[in-house]
Motif scaffolding. Structure first.
Motif, mmCIF file in Angstrom:
data_model
loop_
_atom_site.group_PDB
_atom_site.id
_atom_site.type_symbol
_atom_site.label_atom_id
_atom_site.label_comp_id
_atom_site.label_asym_id
_atom_site.label_seq_id
_atom_site.Cartn_x
_atom_site.Cartn_y
_atom_site.Cartn_z
ATOM 1 N N ARG A 155 -8.363 -4.289 -5.463
ATOM 2 C CA ARG A 155 -7.121 -5.041 -5.275
ATOM 3 C C ARG A 155 -7.198 -6.399 -5.977
ATOM 4 O O ARG A 155 -6.210 -6.873 -6.561
ATOM 5 N N LYS A 156 -8.371 -7.013 -5.945
ATOM 6 C CA LYS A 156 -8.546 -8.301 -6.617
ATOM 7 C C LYS A 156 -8.330 -8.163 -8.130
ATOM 8 O O LYS A 156 -7.714 -9.033 -8.766
ATOM 9 N N THR A 157 -8.818 -7.064 -8.711
ATOM 10 C CA THR A 157 -8.653 -6.833 -10.148
ATOM 11 C C THR A 157 -7.184 -6.613 -10.489
ATOM 12 O O THR A 157 -6.696 -7.079 -11.536
ATOM 13 N N ARG A 212 -4.601 -7.874 -8.853
ATOM 14 C CA ARG A 212 -3.939 -9.182 -8.771
ATOM 15 C C ARG A 212 -4.228 -10.030 -10.009
ATOM 16 O O ARG A 212 -3.364 -10.772 -10.492
ATOM 17 N N GLN A 213 -5.470 -9.909 -10.526
ATOM 18 C CA GLN A 213 -5.833 -10.655 -11.727
ATOM 19 C C GLN A 213 -4.970 -10.204 -12.909
ATOM 20 O O GLN A 213 -4.500 -11.039 -13.700
ATOM 21 N N ASP A 221 -9.250 -10.464 1.136
ATOM 22 C CA ASP A 221 -10.170 -9.811 0.196
ATOM 23 C C ASP A 221 -11.186 -10.806 -0.356
ATOM 24 O O ASP A 221 -12.378 -10.489 -0.508
ATOM 25 N N ASN A 222 -10.732 -12.015 -0.688
ATOM 26 C CA ASN A 222 -11.654 -13.025 -1.233
ATOM 27 C C ASN A 222 -12.718 -13.408 -0.208
ATOM 28 O O ASN A 222 -13.888 -13.594 -0.552
ATOM 29 N N ALA A 278 -11.531 -3.806 -1.787
ATOM 30 C CA ALA A 278 -11.117 -5.210 -1.896
ATOM 31 C C ALA A 278 -11.227 -5.693 -3.339
ATOM 32 O O ALA A 278 -10.341 -6.411 -3.840
ATOM 33 N N HIS A 279 -12.294 -5.284 -4.027
ATOM 34 C CA HIS A 279 -12.459 -5.715 -5.421
ATOM 35 C C HIS A 279 -11.440 -5.040 -6.326
ATOM 36 O O HIS A 279 -10.959 -5.650 -7.301
ATOM 37 N N ALA A 293 -4.485 -11.650 -0.348
ATOM 38 C CA ALA A 293 -5.572 -11.958 -1.275
ATOM 39 C C ALA A 293 -6.690 -12.727 -0.580
ATOM 40 O O ALA A 293 -7.876 -12.539 -0.886
#
Length: 748
Positions: free
Chosen positions: A201-203, A205-206, A236-237, A198-199, A233
């Protein structure tokens, strides 16, 4: 906007080559790498000439240094090549894994679900190489290797992916293979793995929000499907919300190929880092270069290897790879060819190749100005000053303490030893004297954690060691423990700590009434005095303590020898043995006199344990306090027929402890023992035989042989022989010498 997901094998040279070629082709404007985001600030060092892999990122919790994790990199690691590409081309590079700040607490909470019942049932009847469910749960790639007929997933990965030339096709195949695995196996995933992905994917997207158009993502092959399917998103958040967090620090440290291997316990390790480095540097080698290195190694070991040997071994490895349907000879084929041609079938020589070439003892380097704990900086400064480099292999040093440099080396090694940083191990040096020490050094990257942990006691080696030892001294409750610390602190030249230890020894010695505990620590304290001459330290600090303790021992020991069991008597006998050596080493007249008086009290007490009474009598003879007829009388009394055989045998065991020389040189004593043996009844003799054999087994081989010859030939003379000798004296002739003797003696 394009996102390029590159699934790799950690520390795979082929994967590293594919990543490098792919990045050169697509020219991304940002690179994201699986790794700890806390280390982003130290990536600026990658590309520095002095940062030479293998190296590792050390991430640790400053307030609890034992909570630490390593992220190793070799030159052939795909992650390293990706970071190096970004640094060389001046584009951003970031780590995208779940922060270590969260992972430390998550690992403590992680559920241990390792039973085979939690993994899917597999049918192995059609593919015998497919491992059981428990192995697949830990290493899913093993399933693909087994399905392809490979017992070793590492070998399968090499031939399927590492040796291929088109990087784009390789990464597509990796993604498809991992996608099929995750769909078909339906393995249960723990919470930590879900959070990590999840992190990641978050990176990604950032990076998209920051308007990067070509995003290269380098991650472990297993995570590829999770990053191709980005999902929502919000999900994941929500998953990452409210995670525990701690403070984390990071730095670069040297690493070794040995610690990069599976055998070190490293989960993402490889079997053959030295072989992988060879593949990285010479990707098109058909085995000739490798066999040449093997031949050079054997020649260094004085083994005859010709060019013909090398050529034949290369041909054989190529033939083996062709028979097995492989694109090129791998390590297994090269090893088999080496065993047949170069080793003549002697498998023990393969261990030499494994240690020197396949695994190798390579160690990395880091720049001296990289931020690191003050204690580590001081250690490295002293290592450089004293020319004691960090090496991955063993290196032996014989230190002459009369030389200033060797003395400083010894002090450093002793201090690190007291900090529980076991860089050096001591061995007994050859030759005599106390001015030499022999050390074997081998650096372990794990020492970095120990250094950080002990850094809380001080910023320099001397300060940290002194404070740490003083803490141990104040918290210790055992006299033996404190004396051991004192014995180690003297050669480490920790003067302040020594004073604290001496005071603690004095306090504990005054409080204890256990004479055996006092006797246990005396030899170590006496040894401390020997360092005063060589190390220029004030060993007189302990002299008053030694004197007081010996006095208390001499007063209490005779009573301690009365009414004790055989096991306790044997233990006390060894303490008396060591105590006597310590007294002899001191060479102090007053203490020697006290000790002799104590031995006399023990030897003259019929209630004392017989084995200790016998040994006390022997020591009195050694000290020249008993000799001649007086010694024979004491011996005869103890071995008389009135004494029970078991007690007499125990007394004899103590008297003869360590040496039977007295029986060889003193015929009167031999006669007493011989007569005692002859008067034993058969049953009593059979009962005492094991004890007697144990007594005589402690003698040297030469002593036992001479005693046997003496018993066989009767050269010492029994009572009958002595009487026969007296009868053969010519009395008339002997009387003629009496006046001369009287005249010489001054008798009128």
């Amino acid at each position: 906007m394009s996102i390029h997901i590159l699934g790799i094998r950690h520390h795979g040279p082929g994967s590293a080559r594919h990543v490098k070629d792919y990045l050169e082709k697509v020219k991304p404007d940002i690179v994201l790498v699986e790794g700890p985001p806390e280390a982003d600030n130290i990536l600026e060092w990658v590309g520095d000439e002095q940062l030479r892999p293998p190296v590792a990122i050390l991430a640790y919790q400053p307030d609890a240094p034992q909570k630490a994790v390593f992220y190793p990199f070799a030159e052939f690691s795909p992650e390293w090549q990706a970071i190096l590409y970004a640094r060389t081309h001046g584009i951003p590079v970031r780590f995208m894994d779940l922060p270590i700040a969260h992972q430390f607490d998550l690992k403590a909470e992680k559920e241990q679900k390792t039973t085979a019942d939690e993994a899917p049932a597999l049918n192995n009847s059609l593919a015998p190489h497919i491992p059981d469910a428990r192995i697949i749960r830990r290493n899913p790639v093993a399933y693909l290797a087994g399905a392809a007929g490979f017992a070793d997933e590492e070998k399968w990965w090499e031939h399927m992916f590492e040796y291929r030339q088109d990087p784009q096709e390789v990464f597509i195949a990796v993604a498809e293979g991992m996608q099929a695995l995750r769909q078909d196996l339906q393995l249960p995933y723990d919470r930590e793995e879900q959070l990590r992905e999840a992190h990641m994917r978050k990176t990604i997207r950032q990076a998209e929000r920051e308007m990067y158009t070509e995003i290269a993502v380098i991650c472990g092959a297993w995570h590829t499907p999770a990053l191709l399917n980005m999902g929502k998103a919000k999900d994941d958040n929500d998953l990452l919300k409210g995670l525990p967090k701690v403070k984390v620090a990071t730095t670069w440290i040297p690493w070794t190929y040995n610690r990069l291997s599976y055998n070190s316990g490293y989960g993402a390790g490889i079997n053959s880092p030295g072989w992988y480095e060879h593949n990285w540097r010479y990707p098109f080698d058909d085995g000739t270069r490798w066999m040449s290195r093997v031949a050079r190694l054997f020649r260094e070991q004085q083994k005859d290897i010709s060019v013909a040997h090398v050529m034949e071994a290369v041909r054989l490895s190529s033939a083996l790879s062709a028979l097995r349907g492989l694109s090129k000879a791998g390590l297994e084929e090269l090893n088999e060819a080496t065993l047949s041609v170069l080793c003549n079938g002697e498998e023990i020589l393969l261990q030499l190749i494994n240690d020197a070439l396949i695994v190798s003892n390579t160690i990395g380097e880091v720049p001296s100005d990289i931020p690191r704990p003050p204690l580590q900086t001081d250690i490295e400064k002293l290592q450089k000053k004293l020319r004691l480099p960090q090496t991955a292999d063993y290196k032996d040093y014989v230190l002459d303490l009369r030389k200033d440099t060797d003395l400083e080396r010894s002090i450093l090694l002793h201090r690190l030893e007291m900090l529980d940083i076991q860089w050096g191990h001591r061995y007994g040096p050859s030759g005599k004297g106390t001015f030499k020490e022999q050390w074997r050094l081998q650096w372990n990257p794990d020492f970095s954690i120990d250094i950080i942990e002990k850094g809380s006691w001080g910023n320099t080696v001397e300060e940290a060691t002194s404070q740490y030892v003083q803490h141990q001294a104040r918290t210790a409750t055992s006299l033996k423990e404190v004396c051991t610390l004192l014995e180690a602190a003297i050669p480490a030249e920790l003067h302040t700590a020594v004073e604290v230890l001496v005071q603690q020894v004095n306090n504990l010695a005054a409080a204890t009434g256990d004479v055996m505990q006092l006797m246990t620590v005396i030899p170590g304290l006496v040894q401390i005095g020997r360092y005063g001459n060589v190390r220029k330290t004030d060993a007189t600090l302990v002299e008053n303590i030694i004197s007081g303790m010996i006095t208390r021992i001499c007063v209490s020991l005779p009573a301690a020898c009365i009414g004790i069991a055989d096991d306790a008597a044997a233990e006390l006998l060894e303490l008396v043995y060591n105590m006597n050596d310590a007294i002899l080493l001191l060479q102090d007249i007053d203490m020697t006199t006290q000790w002799q008086q104590t031995l006399s009290a023990i030897a003259g007490n019929n209630s004392a344990a017989p084995v200790i009474g016998g040994y006390a009598t022997r020591l009195l003879a050694d000290h020249r306090q008993l000799s001649g007829s007086e010694l024979v009388r004491a011996f005869s009394y103890a071995m008389s027929s009135a004494t029970p055989p078991a007690i007499a045998a125990a007394w004899l065991e103590g008297f003869l402890k360590g040496s039977g020389t007295l029986l060889l040189v003193d015929n009167d004593l031999w006669t007493v023992v011989s007569n005692w043996m002859h008067q034993l009844e058969e049953e009593a003799f059979k009962q005492l035989l094991p004890l007697l054999r144990r007594t005589f087994s402690g003698f040297t081989k030469a002593e036992r042989r001479k005693l046997g010859e003496k018993a066989k030939g009767g050269s010492a003379g029994t009572t009958g022989t002595l009487q026969q000798t007296m009868e053969n004296i010519d009395a008339e002739r002997a009387m003629k010498g009496v006046p001369i003797v009287l005249q010489m003696l001054g008798v009128k």
